[in-house]
Design an enzyme around this catalytic site. Structure first.
Site, PDB file in Angstrom:
ATOM      1  CD  GLN A  22       1.181   2.171   6.273  1.00 16.35           C
ATOM      2  OE1 GLN A  22       0.130   2.140   6.893  1.00 16.35           O
ATOM      3  NE2 GLN A  22       2.348   2.187   6.890  1.00 16.35           N
ATOM      4  CB  SER A  38       0.643   6.626   5.947  1.00 19.92           C
ATOM      5  OG  SER A  38       0.250   5.530   5.164  1.00 19.92           O
ATOM      6  CG  LEU A  92      -1.839  -1.262   1.334  1.00 17.63           C
ATOM      7  CD1 LEU A  92      -1.351  -2.140   2.478  1.00 17.63           C
ATOM      8  CD2 LEU A  92      -3.274  -0.874   1.585  1.00 17.63           C
ATOM      9  CG  ASP A  93      -1.043   4.282   2.148  1.00 15.11           C
ATOM     10  OD1 ASP A  93      -1.656   3.370   1.605  1.00 15.11           O
ATOM     11  OD2 ASP A  93      -1.574   5.056   2.955  1.00 15.11           O
ATOM     12  N   PRO A  94       3.086   4.478  -0.199  1.00 12.40           N
ATOM     13  CG  PRO A  94       3.607   5.991  -1.905  1.00 12.40           C
ATOM     14  CD  PRO A  94       2.532   5.043  -1.436  1.00 12.40           C
TER      15      PRO A  94
END
Length: 353
Positions: free
Chosen positions: A24, A68, A7-9
């Site tokens: 993530q 994050s 998921l999210d950088p």
């Protein structure tokens, strides 16, 4: 088979000749859950090496989740991670930090979470379950650091909350939001950075001056897309004011009109550019499909980001390092193609060119 979801950088950065990508990551399944900060390194942002996880739930201030955040390079060339920790099963969110255990390790494999965490706890005016994703901090002309945290007020008003600190350890909330917009829902993965009106070069996040505009990017939880506005940073009032031509919310400008979310930018001093990285959610309609597939989610190709000469929108292009993947050039010139005619170009094997 390794069953995972990416998921999210969360904290991309360039440090001592190495690009670091934190993101993530679910180590135990194909859908969201069991989130850690995975860590990969590269010298070209094309070929990556996976390392040990940098951050994972282990303390009272992040026992229920390590969500994050971002990275900031402090004076003395010392990187620090800011991230959201979940402290209970009611999704109470706080802002924590982590530092490298050994700065002499070129890959910064191990990170520690000091005992003075959390750095920021939501006061009574903040929705503690919608309080996450601290930005890269910037240093003001008054010598104080500033960072933003995304949140949500009543009546679906999204906002970015501003915090200040002289020493990066004790943070004080500003009396007013840095910026907010009605009927936009919860703001996630807020990003704030300057752009040059003179050229395509990137700028360090702390740069302030003439011939500069600022960009505020928000990831809207309601739509799962990334939106941005271009405007002016009022350093005296510590507020962001979008330009008159900007539209906020669901009808505003998007960084990508495909499946692209939770993006994060960072300044690359090695080539004076701002790099954009984002998450492409490949989840299927039904979680069972992802489980059958065995994985979901990828990191998008890194892009250089700058402002158009008109000042009305951003421009982006895949990083130049991707050209190293190209092989022998095949070209067909000055050939008249008649209607209905098919030709075969020699030396090409892909199905699409």
């Amino acid at each position: 088979m390794v069953r995972t979801t990416t998921l999210d950088p969360t904290g991309p950065m360039y440090y001592n000749g190495i690009y670091h990508l934190f993101y993530q990551y679910n180590t135990k399944g194909e859908v969201w859950g069991n989130i850690v900060w995975a860590h990969s390194v590269s010298v070209d942002m094309v070929n990556w090496i996976n390392l040990e996880h940098a951050i994972y739930p282990s303390e009272v201030f992040d026992k229920y989740g390590t969500w994050s955040g971002s990275t900031t390079i402090l004076p003395g060339n010392k990187p620090v991670i800011l991230y959201t920790g979940i402290v209970d099963d009611e999704q109470t969110q706080v802002q924590n930090y982590a530092i490298p255990a050994n700065l002499s390790d070129p890959f910064l494999r191990k990170w520690i979470k000091p005992d003075n965490n959390p750095l920021v706890v939501a006061d009574e005016s903040i929705n503690k379950t919608k309080f996450r994703d601290p930005t890269t901090a910037w240093l003001g002309q008054d010598g104080s650091w500033r960072m933003l945290v995304g949140s949500l007020r009543k009546n679906k008003r999204g906002l970015a909350i501003l915090y200040r600190s002289r020493d990066f350890m004790k943070w004080t909330k500003a009396q007013h939001p840095f910026h907010s917009a009605a009927k936009t829902g919860n703001w996630e993965c807020v990003d704030f950075f300057p752009v040059s009106l003179e050229n395509t070069d990137g700028l360090d996040t702390s740069v302030i001056g003439e011939k500069i505009k600022h960009v505020l990017k928000v990831s809207l939880d309601d739509t799962r897309w990334d939106y941005y506005t271009i405007g002016t940073y009022d350093t005296k009032k510590d507020r962001y004011v979008p330009d008159d031509t900007m539209i906020e919310g669901y009808h505003g400008l998007r960084l990508d009109y495909g499946n692209f979310y939770a993006s994060k930018t960072f300044y690359d001093p090695s080539k004076n550019r701002r790099i954009l990285m984002g998450w492409c959610n490949e989840s299927d309609v039904f979680p069972t499909d992802d489980i059958y597939k065995g994985w979901s989610g990828i990191q998008a190709i890194p892009r250089k980001l700058w402002i158009d000469p008109s000042g009305k929108h951003l421009v982006q292009w895949p990083i130049e390092e991707l050209e190293t993947l190209r092989k022998k050039k095949v070209e067909l010139r000055n050939y008249k193609l008649n209607k209905g005619e098919n030709i075969e170009v020699q030396g090409i094997t892909p199905a699409q060119v």
